[in-house]
Design an enzyme around this catalytic site. Structure first.
Site, mmCIF file in Angstrom:
data_model
loop_
_atom_site.group_PDB
_atom_site.id
_atom_site.type_symbol
_atom_site.label_atom_id
_atom_site.label_comp_id
_atom_site.label_asym_id
_atom_site.label_seq_id
_atom_site.Cartn_x
_atom_site.Cartn_y
_atom_site.Cartn_z
ATOM 1 N N ASP A 8 44.110 28.451 38.603
ATOM 2 C CA ASP A 8 43.074 28.466 39.630
ATOM 3 C C ASP A 8 41.732 28.669 38.919
ATOM 4 O O ASP A 8 41.685 28.721 37.685
ATOM 5 C CB ASP A 8 43.361 29.573 40.647
ATOM 6 N N HIS A 104 42.972 34.947 41.755
ATOM 7 C CA HIS A 104 42.053 35.870 42.414
ATOM 8 C C HIS A 104 42.777 36.673 43.473
ATOM 9 O O HIS A 104 43.898 36.341 43.875
ATOM 10 C CB HIS A 104 40.910 35.085 43.068
ATOM 11 N N HIS A 115 39.875 35.411 48.498
ATOM 12 C CA HIS A 115 40.213 34.671 49.701
ATOM 13 C C HIS A 115 41.701 34.323 49.607
ATOM 14 O O HIS A 115 42.345 34.620 48.606
ATOM 15 C CB HIS A 115 39.378 33.386 49.842
ATOM 16 N N GLU A 134 47.602 34.415 47.551
ATOM 17 C CA GLU A 134 48.096 33.340 46.686
ATOM 18 C C GLU A 134 49.006 33.879 45.585
ATOM 19 O O GLU A 134 49.993 33.245 45.204
ATOM 20 C CB GLU A 134 46.895 32.590 46.094
#
Length: 276
Positions: A8, A104, A115, A134
């Site tokens: 990511d 993250h 997020h 995630e």
């Protein structure tokens, strides 16, 4: 030894703002270069530990962030979208280990660019009643395939989230969150050296495969817009717990793949910016 790397962008060394990670951002080109350097550090670590195959999945936003020519020559790249398995495209039960680079923290956490998958649209996610983002959802899906996640890089909040989910995973904090768009940065060379060493160390000795999960999992998602759940209820097996929350039960990784469909539906119905 086959190693899978999902990368990511928000948790990459030096990046703190939307302009660093979005294609229309003024610092995006620098950001994608920094992304490649973190990935290459992980690839070097895998190769040093004896990896014979390394597959990298570009898992951020448009999924065309990594330039193929910037990638370490020992790695193959999965690039572009749509992808049926989104952030885990290309991961199979034949992989010996997975590494998450640049991840993250989940929505609601005070981490850098935090997020869950869709910026402002997804407010909360639960897996079997446990809050998840995630990191946790990708880890659980890999485990369902029998693939151990051995290392994760990101800010300190993402690292703490991973440790709370599975304390056996080696974590590398490349920055320390001061707020959602501010961080204290580790020097780039130091951070990449730490990534390389952590990945190499996590792969020696050979990682132990996780036990397969028993029974079905339940995935629930709370959306910002009530219009998204209203449409998702047309999918067999999806039920509502309130006007903005839907859930479904099933086996991972199939449930993760269905969640990818939910996101594509949501993207067609909304126009929320990523980091508002």
């Amino acid at each position: 030894m086959r190693i899978y790397i999902s990368v990511d962008m928000e948790g990459i060394t030096g990046l703190v703002d939307r302009d660093d990670v979005q294609p229309d951002g003024r610092d995006y080109e620098r950001g994608r270069s920094m992304m490649a350097e973190d990935v290459n550090a992980a690839v070097r670590g895998a190769v040093a530990a004896g990896a014979t195959e390394v597959l990298v999945n570009d898992a951020h936003g448009p999924m065309r962030n990594l330039l193929p020519e910037a990638l370490h020559p020992a790695a193959r790249l999965v690039r572009g979208k749509p992808k049926k398995m989104v952030m885990l495209e290309g991961l199979t039960a034949q992989d010996d280990a997975a590494v998450f680079v640049g991840y993250h923290a989940r929505a609601g956490a005070l981490g850098v660019l935090s997020h869950s998958f869709m910026g402002h649209e997804i407010e909360d996610i639960w897996l079997d009643g446990k809050p998840v983002g995630e990191i946790g959802l990708a880890h659980a899906t890999a485990a369902a395939l029998g693939v151990p996640v051995v290392a994760l890089t990101g800010d300190d909040v993402a690292c703490a989230e991973m440790t709370a989910w599975d304390e056996s995973v080696a974590t590398v904090p490349v920055k320390y969150a001061r707020d959602r768009f501010a961080a204290e940065l580790r020097p780039a060379e130091e951070a990449r050296r730490a990534i390389e060493e952590a990945v190499a160390g996590a792969l020696a000795p050979a990682p132990k495969r996780p036990a397969p999960p028993e029974g079905d999992a339940t995935l629930a998602v709370r959306w910002q817009s009530a219009s998204v759940p209203a449409v998702l209820l047309g999918i067999p097996g999806v039920t509502a717990t309130d006007s903005r929350t839907v859930q479904a039960c099933g086996q991972l990784p199939a449930l993760y793949r269905q969640f990818g469909v939910w996101m594509r539906v949501a993207a067609s119905l909304t126009s929320q910016p990523p980091y508002c």
